[in-house]
Structure formats: C-alpha cells, structure tokens
Motif scaffolding. Structure first.
Motif, PDB file in Angstrom:
ATOM      1  N   SER A 179     108.885  48.757 -14.623  1.00  0.00           N
ATOM      2  CA  SER A 179     108.276  49.115 -13.613  1.00  0.00           C
ATOM      3  C   SER A 179     107.451  48.025 -12.574  1.00  0.00           C
ATOM      4  N   SER A 180     108.353  46.797 -12.978  1.00  0.00           N
ATOM      5  CA  SER A 180     108.187  45.688 -12.125  1.00  0.00           C
ATOM      6  C   SER A 180     108.744  45.414 -10.930  1.00  0.00           C
ATOM      7  N   TRP A 181     108.016  45.022  -9.960  1.00  0.00           N
ATOM      8  CA  TRP A 181     108.678  44.631  -8.692  1.00  0.00           C
ATOM      9  C   TRP A 181     109.176  43.413  -8.300  1.00  0.00           C
ATOM     10  N   TYR A 182     110.459  43.014  -7.807  1.00  0.00           N
ATOM     11  CA  TYR A 182     110.846  41.845  -7.504  1.00  0.00           C
ATOM     12  C   TYR A 182     109.761  41.296  -6.456  1.00  0.00           C
ATOM     13  N   PRO A 183     109.593  39.844  -6.366  1.00  0.00           N
ATOM     14  CA  PRO A 183     108.502  39.289  -5.641  1.00  0.00           C
ATOM     15  C   PRO A 183     108.818  39.122  -4.276  1.00  0.00           C
ATOM     16  N   GLY A 184     110.264  39.046  -3.780  1.00  0.00           N
ATOM     17  CA  GLY A 184     110.703  38.952  -2.681  1.00  0.00           C
ATOM     18  C   GLY A 184     111.344  40.432  -2.207  1.00  0.00           C
ATOM     19  N   ARG A 185     112.185  40.518  -1.234  1.00  0.00           N
ATOM     20  CA  ARG A 185     112.849  41.743  -0.440  1.00  0.00           C
ATOM     21  C   ARG A 185     114.228  41.525  -0.534  1.00  0.00           C
ATOM     22  N   ASN A 186     114.926  42.323  -0.546  1.00  0.00           N
ATOM     23  CA  ASN A 186     116.448  42.437  -0.476  1.00  0.00           C
ATOM     24  C   ASN A 186     116.660  41.895   0.921  1.00  0.00           C
ATOM     25  N   ILE A 187     118.015  41.636   0.944  1.00  0.00           N
ATOM     26  CA  ILE A 187     118.506  41.207   2.296  1.00  0.00           C
ATOM     27  C   ILE A 187     118.202  41.889   3.697  1.00  0.00           C
ATOM     28  N   ASP A 188     118.195  43.444   3.247  1.00  0.00           N
ATOM     29  CA  ASP A 188     117.990  44.337   4.329  1.00  0.00           C
ATOM     30  C   ASP A 188     116.635  44.655   4.741  1.00  0.00           C
ATOM     31  N   GLY A 189     115.766  43.578   4.132  1.00  0.00           N
ATOM     32  CA  GLY A 189     114.304  43.779   4.289  1.00  0.00           C
ATOM     33  C   GLY A 189     113.501  44.667   3.503  1.00  0.00           C
ATOM     34  N   GLU A 190     114.191  45.585   2.450  1.00  0.00           N
ATOM     35  CA  GLU A 190     113.556  46.432   1.759  1.00  0.00           C
ATOM     36  C   GLU A 190     113.100  45.821   0.346  1.00  0.00           C
ATOM     37  N   LEU A 191     111.845  46.483  -0.152  1.00  0.00           N
ATOM     38  CA  LEU A 191     111.075  46.059  -1.363  1.00  0.00           C
ATOM     39  C   LEU A 191     112.332  46.519  -2.416  1.00  0.00           C
TER      40      LEU A 191
END
Length: 270
Positions: A179-191
C-alpha cells in the motif's frame, strides 16, 4: 553559387551531423526510464531524434529537388517552408520514395512516434518553461511518450508481461510495500503505488528495446531511398559533364539496416 567541393563538404557534414543525432537519440531512448535518474534521457532522446529525423528528411527533399531541377539546390525559403514539422516531412519523403519505387510505410506505433517527435520539434520541447510562465501552448512531451511506452509494453510477449507482474508482486510482498506510494510521479504526471512503479520501471526497460526497433525499422527505407537518389544524381552529373557534388549519402547510415534480432540486444548506440 557554391563551388562543387564546398557543396560536397557541406552535404558530408550534414550526413555526419544527422548520423550523430540519430545514434545519440537511439542511445538515450534505450537508456531512459521513469525514475529520476532515467527520465532526463527521454528529453535528450526526443531532442536528438527530432533533429535527426528532420535533417534526414530535409536531405531527401534537397536531393529530390536537385534531381528535378538539373542539379540546382532549393532556395532557403523553399526548405524552410517545411519548418520543423516532421509529419509533413515524412509525408513528403513517402511521396518521393514512391517515385523511386521504395516502399515506405509506418505502423500505428511508428506513426505515434512520428507525432510525438513532430510536436516536440514544433514546440512541445518548451513545455516545462511554458507551464512555469503560464503560457501552456503545447502538450507535455513525456506524457505523450508514456503512451508510446505503454503501446510497446502491450506489444511484449504475454509470458514476459506475466513474469514482470510476478516479479513485482514478489518484490512488493517481500518489502511489505503493497500500500506504499512511490515518492515521485510517473512521467505522465500521475501518482503511482510502489507496485506500479516497480512494474513500469522494468517493463519500460524491456519495451525500450522494441521502441528502438520501431525507430530503426522506420528509418530503414531511407537507406534505399538515399541510395537511389545519390546514384541518380551521380548519373545526372555525368550526363551534364560536371563535377559530382553529392556524396553517397546512404553510406552515413549503415545502422538503418540493423536486423531486429541485433537491435533487440544492442544496449549502446552512441
């Protein structure tokens, strides 16, 4: 009017520059990825490829003009009319190829690549600065390129995608990051969840080899086209009794003929 030796030198330099741009672009796309260390290579890849494709196709336009106009070069105004629009230049190249019985076609994935490169060349390369200065005139090139990546990920073998998914679940379970979130974003801007990041990172790594193949196979017909144009211009110069001003332009681009099995293994291009 350019002297013969000078025109030959300038076209040779253009061949070297185009070759270097395309190889650097292929190398960057091969190395690019969605993490912070890899995403800069998307920009450099798009930059070099947009330059390389534009210059390659303008070489074709120049050679065809010489062939149709008794070895005379187009004017600066005529060549600049194409601007940086790679889609228009590709259409022009296809028309020229048809005149010389060279088959030049593009798949949906390759057309998607051409659209991104054309938009990048005509303005989307300034997307970040446009957004900062509140002048959003262009689409995000990385968001557009993420669609190219996704289409090539879906083009991977089903067994390959299954293995990537299994490895992702195994890693996420081991690290207790379901359930952990990546600290950055994908290259399309999505979380992204860490599971999404892990899958996309490794899938992108594999898909890049196939994206490079899409690019190389898109470039492949230009080898035959440049060969025909160069030889016909040599024949024309001989008939006119003048010195040859055109190098054998296809000789700058032997990598256009790289077979798929080698392209899918090659890690470095630059």
């Amino acid at each position: 009017m350019l002297v013969f030796e000078e025109e030959y030198r300038l076209l040779s330099q253009e061949g070297h520059l185009t070759k270097s741009s395309l190889l650097a672009g292929l190398d960057s796309i091969r190395r690019a990825n969605i993490d912070d260390q890899g995403r800069g290579f998307f920009y450099s890849g798009l930059f070099e490829l947009s330059i390389g494709f534009e210059r390659l196709m303008k070489i074709v336009v120049v050679l065809q003009h010489k062939l149709e106009n008794y070895n005379l070069n187009p004017t600066n105004k005529q060549l600049r009319a194409y601007g940086h629009n790679i889609l228009d230049l590709y259409k022009a190249s296809c028309s020229i190829a048809k005149m010389h019985n060279v088959e030049m076609t593009s798949s949906d994935e390759q057309q998607q690549i051409l659209e991104v490169l054309s938009l990048f060349g005509t303005g989307s390369r300034y997307y970040n600065l446009d957004q900062i200065t509140e002048s959003p005139r262009h689409e995000d090139p990385l968001k557009m390129w993420s669609e190219v990546i996704n289409s090539h990920i879906w083009g991977l073998k089903y067994s390959t995608r299954q293995k990537l998914e299994a490895n992702t679940f195994r890693y996420i379970d081991k690290m207790n990051m379901a359930s952990s979130w990546y600290p950055g974003r994908n290259i399309d801007g999505e979380l992204m969840l860490m599971s999404e990041f892990h899958y996309l990172y490794h899938a992108t790594e594999k898909a890049n080899f196939h994206i490079v193949w899409s690019l190389v196979s898109l470039l492949s017909p230009f080898y035959s086209l440049l060969s025909k144009l160069s030889h016909e211009l040599h024949n024309l110069a001989e008939l006119q009794g003048v010195k040859q001003t055109v190098p054998y332009m296809y000789e700058f681009f032997p990598f256009f003929l790289a077979p798929k099995n080698l392209v899918l293994k090659r890690k470095k291009w630059g």
